[in-house]
Write an enzyme that holds these catalytic residues in place. Sequence first.
Site, PDB file in Angstrom:
ATOM      1  N   CYS A  89       0.836  -1.208   0.000  1.00  0.00           N
ATOM      2  CA  CYS A  89       0.000   0.000   0.000  1.00  0.00           C
ATOM      3  C   CYS A  89       0.873   1.261   0.000  1.00  0.00           C
ATOM      4  CB  CYS A  89      -0.921  -0.033   1.224  1.00  0.00           C
ATOM      5  SG  CYS A  89      -1.760   1.517   1.581  1.00  0.00           S
ATOM      6  N   CYS A  92       0.068   3.871   2.714  1.00  0.00           N
ATOM      7  CA  CYS A  92       0.514   3.385   4.029  1.00  0.00           C
ATOM      8  C   CYS A  92       1.960   3.780   4.286  1.00  0.00           C
ATOM      9  CB  CYS A  92       0.389   1.864   4.107  1.00  0.00           C
ATOM     10  SG  CYS A  92      -1.293   1.226   3.931  1.00  0.00           S
TER      11      CYS A  92
END
Length: 333
Positions: A89, A92
């Site tokens: 991600c 993230c």
Amino acid sequence: MTNVPPTPSGLRGAVDLSSLVDRAQRPPQPPAPAGGATGVPVAGGPGSESGADMTVPSLVLDVTDQSFQDVLQLSTIVPVIVDIWAEWCGPCKQLSPILEQLTAEYDGRVLLAKVDADTNPQLVQAFQAQSIPTVAALIGGRPLGLFVGALPEAQVRDVYEQVLAAAAENGVSGRVTVDGAAPADAVEQGEPEPEPLPPHHQAAYDAIEQGDYATAIQEYKTAIAQDPHDQMAVAGLAQVSLLDRLNGHTADEIRAAAAADPTDVAAQLAVADLDISGGHVDDAFGRLLDLVPTVFGDAREPLRARLVEYFELIGTEDPRVIAARRRLASALY
């Protein structure tokens, strides 16, 4: 009426942790030994007065479905920020360093629990994490949803302040210490400088903190032009574009326009943005994918482009993205 996206200081309410909270209702178990494969080893425990005798192995804890009970217990001493993330991600990778830095700055008044979405399906489901990163809080064993997606440091700091204020109101105002930690001033002197962001990423972050989404968009576009494989820039561009489109509108206004004319592509795109900003990924995908077969020619391009943008924002390896991409290809070709 409330402007969207919601301000980060607005806690989004409780989520359903019943399947995991049940574990915390059982008689307390002895803490796991330090270094154990599961559990979060602590000393002192929830019965320690104001958390004064509570020690933890780290202020940043890797939490699993199996060790979650220990985190619930810790949340009776200090509030716990829960970061649901994944290795693939992009957003993230932007958010996690901010969360870790702020957690360190608060010096034991808050803990950070990191949950790998790929290996802890029960926690992902319990926190209703339809998109990642998803950030929540635990205060006295009670969960609160905070926000979805990466935010600039100033906004995340505001979230921390709101969580600490809510915790104090609920009598959760203790402090924990790291087992064997050096004094705070010694730690600060020995801390390495955080790795700087690439110039255009930093410029984009600075612009976002000022609410200048147009400049942030341009900075990310420049980064992508220089390196088309810069996935963090691609994800950042998708996120700030979403913020820019929603800026200045209200949820009621957007939903009313979409309900008034289900065939209005622009209105449906706007409400899909609203769904994505609230973490309702399947709703956003379904809304636009249902619309694709009903329009033809150039009218399809905005739908295709928006879905592709969402795919980058959510993460191309996310199972929902894979399924939606397959369905989009079938509708287009």
